[in-house]
Design an enzyme around this catalytic site. Structure first.
Site, PDB file in Angstrom:
ATOM      1  CG  ASP A 139      -2.104   0.967   1.060  1.00 13.93           C
ATOM      2  OD1 ASP A 139      -3.124   0.645   0.438  1.00 13.93           O
ATOM      3  OD2 ASP A 139      -1.955   2.085   1.586  1.00 13.93           O
ATOM      4  CE1 TYR A 189      -5.537   6.778  -0.658  1.00 12.52           C
ATOM      5  CE2 TYR A 189      -4.995   7.287   1.624  1.00 12.52           C
ATOM      6  CZ  TYR A 189      -5.314   6.366   0.655  1.00 12.52           C
ATOM      7  OH  TYR A 189      -5.409   5.039   0.975  1.00 12.52           O
ATOM      8  CG  HIS A 212      -4.421  -4.051   0.460  1.00 14.61           C
ATOM      9  ND1 HIS A 212      -3.806  -3.696  -0.717  1.00 14.61           N
ATOM     10  CD2 HIS A 212      -4.363  -2.949   1.257  1.00 14.61           C
ATOM     11  CE1 HIS A 212      -3.397  -2.441  -0.648  1.00 14.61           C
ATOM     12  NE2 HIS A 212      -3.725  -1.966   0.544  1.00 14.61           N
TER      13      HIS A 212
END
Length: 381
Positions: free
Chosen positions: A180, A305, A357
């Protein structure tokens, strides 16, 4: 050890835990519509209520806190931001230094199940040659790390800071791993060729076929998870990339809002057959959710982000040695050919039959084996 590194102990004030209980008791619940799939619009109301009821009546943060404090915790100060990290040394003097970086909505808690397996390999099916010294930092804005007050803490800066931490600890040669956001940071460390970094392992890679390339049936299947993510799974990322401040008010003010924002990703991105609690206990899920809530890092973690999402995951390359493990239920499952185009020094590639994930949590022993196989191919100099 550098003067920039100070010991740290986790001790959440009881008033914070009491306030959480009060907020949970005052939850105003949504309604829901009948759906073909119970997760079609997000976390089902019944599942959310069950998780929150457990959080309020049975869950203990002090248990998690005590477990984390069994490790040596530190903070490193960089540009007035304290970076929290765990540092665990193996008893084996020949152990390799290994930096592990988490992502969102994960945390350092992703790695607690693999720490002993990595530092004491002989107790877990390995040999002394498989031992690692571990450095596990919390990304800035996450967990017990500080919250940057100014913009600029992008993936590239975090990567350089990670390199500074390793050198401050006295590690002149080391390896790094990430998934990630941890994948983006680790890859940035490699692309910048930070001093001492010998090689990396990634468990999330964004690699695509060339435009117009004819694809085999297997390659077409490899594209499906990424295409599904773009179509139906990236709404959270668009919001956090464009309006982290606005969504941040909800994530900071409502523990149920924060919990379901995170809970959905563990359901959607793990190899759980649609039921996250089939592989993660409620305690395990709530440890991670509580870490976000008690450090008020829902909003500050979302800012990463805004800083880096559209420029840090695709197209970054390196000629350092790279190992890659592609798990079948991850959001991206590229084939080896596409990955090798990005990383000309690809020393290891594998596609296990299980996992998603969060592999260090989902498949801890298997994940450890992936790291062993990758870094066994390197000679630290």
């Amino acid at each position: 050890m550098s003067d920039l590194i100070k010991p740290f102990r986790i001790n959440v004030p009881q008033t914070e835990l009491d306030e959480l209980q009060q907020r949970l008791a005052l939850t105003r619940w949504t309604t829901e519509q009948t759906e073909e799939s119970p997760w079609q619009q997000g976390v089902p109301l019944e599942r959310a209520k069950a998780l929150v009821d457990y959080w309020q009546t049975q869950y203990s943060w002090r248990r998690c806190e005590e477990a984390l404090n069994r490790f040596d915790n530190f903070v490193y100060t960089a540009d007035d931001v304290d970076i929290h990290f765990i540092h665990v040394r193996s008893r084996h003097t020949s152990a390799r230094p290994l930096l592990l970086t988490h992502g969102w909505p994960g945390s350092i808690l992703e790695f607690t199940d693999i720490i002993d397996r990595l530092i004491n390999p002989q107790d877990h099916g390995g040999s002394a040659e498989d031992a690692f010294h571990l450095v596990i930092p919390s990304l800035p804005g996450f967990g017990f790390s500080g919250k940057p007050a100014t913009a600029g803490w992008n993936v590239e800066k975090i990567a350089r800071t990670w390199g500074d931490i390793m050198l401050a600890l006295g590690y002149q040669a080391y390896v790094a791993q990430g998934g990630d956001w941890g994948s983006a940071v680790t890859l940035s460390m490699a692309s910048q060729k930070l001093e001492g970094l010998q090689g990396i392992h990634l468990n999330l890679v964004i690699a695509m076929p060339n435009p117009g390339e004819e694809l085999t049936p297997e390659e077409q299947a490899a594209l499906i998870p990424a295409m599904q993510y773009i179509k139906d799974g990236n709404g959270y990322a668009v919001i956090q990339t464009t309006r982290p401040q606005t969504i941040g008010y909800s994530l900071s003010d409502s523990p149920v809002g924060l919990a379901t924002w995170i809970y959905e990703k563990f359901q959607n991105w793990s190899d759980c057959g649609g039921d996250p609690e089939s592989i993660f206990s409620k305690d395990r899920l709530l440890d991670n959710i509580s870490l976000y809530w008690l450090t008020n890092s829902g909003h500050s973690s979302a800012r990463l982000y805004w800083e880096s999402f559209n420029k840090s995951f695709a197209g970054v390359t390196t000629d350092l040695p790279v190992g890659v493990t592609v798990y079948p239920k991850d959001v991206s499952t590229p084939c080896e050919k596409w990955v090798a185009r990005l990383y000309p020094n690809l020393i290891y590639f594998n596609s296990p039959t299980e996992g998603g994930h969060f592999p260090a949590m989902e498949q801890p022993q298997g994940f450890v084996e992936e790291l062993r196989k990758t870094f066994a191919k390197l000679k630290l100099g």
